[in-house]
Motif scaffolding. Sequence first.
Motif, PDB file in Angstrom:
ATOM      1  N   THR A 151      -1.147  -0.962  -4.163  1.00  0.00           N
ATOM      2  CA  THR A 151      -2.437   0.021  -3.736  1.00  0.00           C
ATOM      3  C   THR A 151      -2.000   0.662  -3.145  1.00  0.00           C
ATOM      4  O   THR A 151      -2.325   1.375  -2.528  1.00  0.00           O
TER       5      THR A 151
ATOM      6  N   ARG B  36      -9.226  -0.135   3.434  1.00  0.00           N
ATOM      7  CA  ARG B  36      -9.358  -1.131   2.627  1.00  0.00           C
ATOM      8  C   ARG B  36      -9.463  -2.361   3.768  1.00  0.00           C
ATOM      9  O   ARG B  36      -8.681  -1.867   5.067  1.00  0.00           O
TER      10      ARG B  36
ATOM     11  N   SER C 254       0.360   2.799  -9.100  1.00  0.00           N
ATOM     12  CA  SER C 254      -0.100   1.929  -9.631  1.00  0.00           C
ATOM     13  C   SER C 254       0.250   0.257 -10.350  1.00  0.00           C
ATOM     14  O   SER C 254       0.202  -0.536 -10.232  1.00  0.00           O
TER      15      SER C 254
ATOM     16  N   TYR D 208       0.798  -1.496   0.243  1.00  0.00           N
ATOM     17  CA  TYR D 208      -0.143  -0.337   0.240  1.00  0.00           C
ATOM     18  C   TYR D 208       0.980   1.443   0.039  1.00  0.00           C
ATOM     19  O   TYR D 208       2.145   1.515   0.459  1.00  0.00           O
TER      20      TYR D 208
END
Length: 397
Positions: A264, A271, A259, A239
């Motif tokens: 992410t 999330r 990305s 992330y």
Amino acid sequence: MNLSEKLRNMSLFILFLVVSISVFIWFGGFRFFNQLPLPFVLRLALWASLLYALFFSPLLFYLRTLGQQGAFFDAMAWVGYLLMGTYSILICGVMARDLASGLVSLFSLGSSKGHAAMALPFVPARRGFLINGVNLAIAGGTATLAGLALKGGLRAPEIVTVTHPAGHTGLQGLRIVQISDLHISHTIRRSMVERVVSQISELSPDIIVFTGDLADGSVSMLKDDVAPMADLHAPMGKYFITGNHEYYSGVHPWLNEISRLGFTVLLNSHRTLHYNGAPLVMAGVTDYHAGRLVPTHASSPKQALSGAPQDAYRILLAHQPLSFTEAKEENCHLTLSGHTHGGQYLPYTWVIHMVQPWVAGLYEEEGHRLYINRGTGFWGPPFRLGSPSEITLHLFS
């Protein structure tokens, strides 16, 4: 942000630049170089190196806009940043010398009143010898600190292990690796990135988080250097959140590239994950001041955690530790930040405490935790002294 706020911020930035440049020129040039018993040519060379250290960065930026890059320009950056770092240490020594001299003069003036007959005669030669001795000590101390800082800057990041109490029994054994502030650019290239990737892979993380400031420069310039980041793997994902430097280097192209590298990107979002059946919320906010440059990116922990399950262990990724206040309001159990570099090198590892409420390491307030990674790379001068670069392994037990 309205026009008046933009003008105000621009005015403050220009004022900061003018004051910073003035301090370097006054204390480095007039108060140090001009006092050295050196030939005019050598003194002129020192002045030229100081001016280069102050102004090489906009020169490099201009050359990059013309498409100029390569080993020669990396060398220009290395020389400029080494000089900048060295002189940033030097001016602190000169300031301390002038402050001490002023205090001694003030004390002597106060103690000599009414005792003029006892005053020692003024001897120019003795005063000159003392000044040269002090300046030699400042120069030697600066060179020593700069050498040690350069050695620290080139050293591989330390692996720092931090243990957290698991909010749920199911989270026991969870391994999260945090990196931050890598600042890939002229002085941090692919080989250093590959070293970091190798170190992270050896830690077998369940989750990898990058808390902002990946690069300084355009995607086209640094695409090959950031490519090894695609080789990072974690079963529960990796992330990324934006730091302030993403907005200086073209945030939208960089978000696309990040990305593409398999991260992410959390832009005021979250999330919900599960580890051994236990719920875990991984939330992330944009940089604390992002809204000044991209209004739609205004940082909001509240928005990031909107709709997140209340019974889950909550982690917030926030580049600047200043987000910790709002993170506590949103009942985040753990906030992971970077940005400060811990001051990066002496004496700024001391100075930073004057401007940052949270600087480096682990803090706990009202049952909420904040961890600040000191940075995995370095920014500007390739120096680390008193605040080593780090890769953080967060263990839940």
